[in-house]
Design a protein around this motif. Structure first.
Motif, PDB file in Angstrom:
ATOM      1  N   ASP A   1       0.831  -1.207   0.000  1.00 27.11           N
ATOM      2  CA  ASP A   1       0.000   0.000   0.000  1.00 27.11           C
ATOM      3  C   ASP A   1       0.866   1.257   0.000  1.00 27.11           C
ATOM      4  O   ASP A   1       0.519   2.268  -0.638  1.00 27.11           O
ATOM      5  CB  ASP A   1      -0.952  -0.006   1.196  1.00 27.11           C
ATOM      6  CG  ASP A   1      -0.232  -0.120   2.534  1.00 27.11           C
ATOM      7  OD1 ASP A   1       0.830  -0.778   2.602  1.00 27.11           O
ATOM      8  OD2 ASP A   1      -0.726   0.447   3.522  1.00 27.11           O
TER       9      ASP A   1
ATOM     10  N   GLY B   1      -0.350 -12.645  -5.408  1.00 24.55           N
ATOM     11  CA  GLY B   1      -1.677 -12.505  -4.824  1.00 24.55           C
ATOM     12  C   GLY B   1      -1.611 -12.802  -3.343  1.00 24.55           C
ATOM     13  O   GLY B   1      -0.557 -13.158  -2.818  1.00 24.55           O
TER      14      GLY B   1
ATOM     15  N   GLU C   1      -4.777  -8.472  -1.538  1.00 22.98           N
ATOM     16  CA  GLU C   1      -4.900  -8.157  -2.965  1.00 22.98           C
ATOM     17  C   GLU C   1      -6.098  -7.278  -3.284  1.00 22.98           C
ATOM     18  O   GLU C   1      -5.982  -6.291  -4.022  1.00 22.98           O
ATOM     19  CB  GLU C   1      -4.972  -9.446  -3.787  1.00 22.98           C
ATOM     20  CG  GLU C   1      -5.049  -9.178  -5.282  1.00 22.98           C
ATOM     21  CD  GLU C   1      -4.991 -10.459  -6.116  1.00 22.98           C
ATOM     22  OE1 GLU C   1      -5.086 -10.356  -7.353  1.00 22.98           O
ATOM     23  OE2 GLU C   1      -4.852 -11.547  -5.516  1.00 22.98           O
ATOM     24  N   ALA C   2      -7.270  -7.607  -2.754  1.00 24.41           N
ATOM     25  CA  ALA C   2      -8.471  -6.830  -3.088  1.00 24.41           C
ATOM     26  C   ALA C   2      -8.326  -5.377  -2.667  1.00 24.41           C
ATOM     27  O   ALA C   2      -8.663  -4.452  -3.428  1.00 24.41           O
ATOM     28  CB  ALA C   2      -9.696  -7.459  -2.432  1.00 24.41           C
TER      29      ALA C   2
ATOM     30  N   ARG D   1      -5.834  -3.595  -5.022  1.00 25.38           N
ATOM     31  CA  ARG D   1      -6.415  -3.293  -6.330  1.00 25.38           C
ATOM     32  C   ARG D   1      -7.352  -2.090  -6.241  1.00 25.38           C
ATOM     33  O   ARG D   1      -7.357  -1.231  -7.141  1.00 25.38           O
ATOM     34  CB  ARG D   1      -7.159  -4.515  -6.874  1.00 25.38           C
ATOM     35  CG  ARG D   1      -6.244  -5.633  -7.385  1.00 25.38           C
ATOM     36  CD  ARG D   1      -7.047  -6.788  -7.944  1.00 25.38           C
ATOM     37  NE  ARG D   1      -6.227  -7.862  -8.472  1.00 25.38           N
ATOM     38  CZ  ARG D   1      -5.809  -7.949  -9.742  1.00 25.38           C
ATOM     39  NH1 ARG D   1      -6.137  -6.994 -10.603  1.00 25.38           N
ATOM     40  NH2 ARG D   1      -5.072  -8.973 -10.144  1.00 25.38           N
TER      41      ARG D   1
ATOM     42  N   ALA E   1      -5.248   1.049  -5.917  1.00 27.44           N
ATOM     43  CA  ALA E   1      -4.619   1.401  -7.189  1.00 27.44           C
ATOM     44  C   ALA E   1      -5.624   2.004  -8.159  1.00 27.44           C
ATOM     45  O   ALA E   1      -5.325   2.970  -8.871  1.00 27.44           O
ATOM     46  CB  ALA E   1      -3.965   0.168  -7.800  1.00 27.44           C
ATOM     47  N   ALA E   2      -6.826   1.443  -8.192  1.00 30.47           N
ATOM     48  CA  ALA E   2      -7.843   1.948  -9.108  1.00 30.47           C
ATOM     49  C   ALA E   2      -8.228   3.387  -8.786  1.00 30.47           C
ATOM     50  O   ALA E   2      -8.589   4.159  -9.681  1.00 30.47           O
ATOM     51  CB  ALA E   2      -9.077   1.046  -9.056  1.00 30.47           C
TER      52      ALA E   2
ATOM     53  N   ALA F   1      -3.142   5.315 -11.506  1.00 31.78           N
ATOM     54  CA  ALA F   1      -3.743   4.016 -11.833  1.00 31.78           C
ATOM     55  C   ALA F   1      -3.252   3.475 -13.173  1.00 31.78           C
ATOM     56  O   ALA F   1      -3.044   2.268 -13.336  1.00 31.78           O
ATOM     57  CB  ALA F   1      -5.264   4.131 -11.843  1.00 31.78           C
TER      58      ALA F   1
ATOM     59  N   HIS G   1       0.137  -2.056 -12.673  1.00 35.11           N
ATOM     60  CA  HIS G   1      -0.339  -3.234 -13.390  1.00 35.11           C
ATOM     61  C   HIS G   1      -0.275  -4.471 -12.499  1.00 35.11           C
ATOM     62  O   HIS G   1       0.803  -4.864 -12.047  1.00 35.11           O
ATOM     63  CB  HIS G   1       0.502  -3.454 -14.650  1.00 35.11           C
ATOM     64  CG  HIS G   1       0.474  -2.297 -15.592  1.00 35.11           C
ATOM     65  ND1 HIS G   1      -0.460  -2.172 -16.591  1.00 35.11           N
ATOM     66  CD2 HIS G   1       1.253  -1.180 -15.650  1.00 35.11           C
ATOM     67  CE1 HIS G   1      -0.253  -1.038 -17.241  1.00 35.11           C
ATOM     68  NE2 HIS G   1       0.781  -0.416 -16.696  1.00 35.11           N
ATOM     69  N   PHE G   2      -1.432  -5.076 -12.254  1.00 39.36           N
ATOM     70  CA  PHE G   2      -1.530  -6.328 -11.502  1.00 39.36           C
ATOM     71  C   PHE G   2      -1.565  -7.492 -12.483  1.00 39.36           C
ATOM     72  O   PHE G   2      -2.326  -7.488 -13.452  1.00 39.36           O
ATOM     73  CB  PHE G   2      -2.800  -6.353 -10.660  1.00 39.36           C
ATOM     74  CG  PHE G   2      -2.782  -5.458  -9.455  1.00 39.36           C
ATOM     75  CD1 PHE G   2      -2.457  -5.948  -8.204  1.00 39.36           C
ATOM     76  CD2 PHE G   2      -3.102  -4.104  -9.582  1.00 39.36           C
ATOM     77  CE1 PHE G   2      -2.442  -5.115  -7.086  1.00 39.36           C
ATOM     78  CE2 PHE G   2      -3.093  -3.262  -8.474  1.00 39.36           C
ATOM     79  CZ  PHE G   2      -2.764  -3.768  -7.225  1.00 39.36           C
TER      80      PHE G   2
ATOM     81  N   GLY H   1      -1.517 -10.917 -11.149  1.00 36.81           N
ATOM     82  CA  GLY H   1      -2.058 -12.083 -10.477  1.00 36.81           C
ATOM     83  C   GLY H   1      -0.973 -13.120 -10.248  1.00 36.81           C
ATOM     84  O   GLY H   1       0.212 -12.883 -10.493  1.00 36.81           O
TER      85      GLY H   1
END
Length: 414
Positions: free
Chosen positions: A236, A259, A263-264, A267, A270-271, A276, A280-281, A283
């Motif tokens: 983070d 992951g 992760e959630a 993401r 980042a969004a 953003a 790049h994720f 996985g």
């Protein structure tokens, strides 16, 4: 030379930092002429193959039947005690059949306590290797709290195993020093640092420009993290630093491969970030494809949070990155400071400080003239001090001391 039974929480074919260190140890010991096999407890979750023992990557592993059971949440310790009993019984059975000379147990304490119990019954010396204090790991993972009943129970079990083992091994000075403050004689503890199997990580792939473009990375410098997304990893802070990094390096990109529990949230963060487009994720990817992603990265970043876990434990990943010929940047927690010399083998920045992280990263990205020299120094450091084919020989002195002591006791009794 010596026949060693390694007692493990889990093993191949599961893939984790734990199993990769185990694989490296066993392969290196076989290279030194030892006979080695592994035995996992009931927390090994891979489906059984029906073989006895199972073979994975030309290594042999016994399993303990059954699964952990019992009212964990209400009565901490009951289920664990049943696991210890089942594993101790299995150790005794395997030992009577295969006849090891040493029982080498690896943390957590459940396996260590089972080995100590079985070792006493079998008359075999026990080495207990601590890779981390699992009560602190639970805090770092967000699955436990410091000072809780389970935390105190786990710590007490650890202390009990350390007292009962004939020799103790830790992966770093942080863990060794903590044990000494608990009253463990320093002479009982040997440091066996994390290492890299250079046969696996020693031949970096060339960067695939087309693959980089397909992932949206462009031609700019790429900051990367490849591993598990736990809260203590501080990703983070890395995401929070990206807008500040872009202000000084507009073409920089962040590649996150892996992951995990965080992760959630990462993401979502980042969004919502103004950076953003640059984050790049990927996985999770199969282990055999990791090299392909390493090849896209210029700087591998480890922004771990400052806490007891990260101050005491040295991670494996920075060594793998150095072996891959990558620049390394990391927060200046204790575990990183044991591995990284700021300005020589890597760059250190303040933990829990996105602005400090951004400043250090922007300076590193902006000084390309020193990249090749830094990478060369870091790679040489891994070859000199963290190559498993060399480091594994350190176990020999521990084993031989215990076997000599056992022979002397047996001779005196006769």
């Amino acid at each position: 030379m010596t026949r060693v039974l390694h007692i493990l929480d889990h093993s191949l074919p599961l893939q984790s930092g734990y199993t990769f260190r185990t694989r490296a140890i066993l392969k290196a010991q076989e290279g030194l002429g030892h006979e080695v096999r592994g035995l996992t407890g009931q927390r090994h979750t891979a489906a059984l193959t029906g073989e006895e023992p199972e073979t994975h990557d030309a290594l042999q592993f016994y399993r303990t039947p059954g699964t952990p059971s019992g009212p964990r949440s209400r009565l901490p310790g009951l289920s664990e005690w049943q696991e210890i009993g089942a594993l101790a019984q299995r150790i005794e059975g395997v030992a009577r059949e295969w006849r090891p000379e040493i029982l080498h147990a690896h943390s957590p304490a459940l396996g260590g306590l089972a080995a100590v119990r079985a070792g006493r019954r079998l008359g075999l010396p026990v080495v207990y290797e601590i890779r981390a204090f699992w009560e602190d790991a639970a805090v770092g993972n967000g699955t436990g709290s410091e000072g809780s009943l389970r935390y105190r129970l786990t710590r007490a079990l650890e202390d009990r195993v350390v007292r009962g083992a004939n020799a103790v091994v830790t992966i770093c000075e942080g863990l060794r020093s903590d044990l000494v403050t608990r009253g463990v004689p320093a002479s009982k503890i040997t440091i066996m640092p994390n290492g890299v199997d250079l046969a696996l990580f020693g031949q970096p792939l060339e960067r695939d420009a087309a693959f980089a473009r397909s992932l949206g990375l462009g031609e700019g410098p790429v900051i990367g993290f490849l591993g598990s997304f736990y809260p203590y990893e501080g990703l983070d802070d890395l995401i929070a630093a990206m807008p500040m990094i872009l202000a000084r390096q507009s073409d920089a990109r962040l590649l996150l491969v892996g992951g995990g529990p965080a992760e959630a949230a990462l993401r979502a963060q980042a969004a919502a970030s103004p950076a953003a487009h640059a984050i790049h994720f990927i996985g999770r990817v199969p282990h055999h494809e990791v090299d392909r992603y390493y090849a896209l990265v210029d700087v591998v970043c480890y922004p771990r949070k400052a806490m007891r876990l990260t101050d005491l434990v040295t991670p494996l990943k920075p060594l793998e990155a150095m072996a891959q010929g990558k620049l390394v940047a990391a927060s200046a927690v204790g575990g990183h400071r044991e591995l990284i010399e700021d300005g020589m083998t890597g760059t250190l920045f303040p933990p829990d400080d996105p602005a400090g992280l951004a400043a250090a990263m922007a300076a590193l990205l902006g000084d390309r003239a020193m990249w090749d020299a830094r990478r060369t120094v870091a790679r040489a450091f891994v070859e000199r001090a963290h190559d498993w084919s060399v480091n594994a020989a350190r176990y020999d002195s521990v084993y031989q001391t215990l076997l000599t002591r056992k022979q002397a006791i047996s001779g005196a009794a006769a």
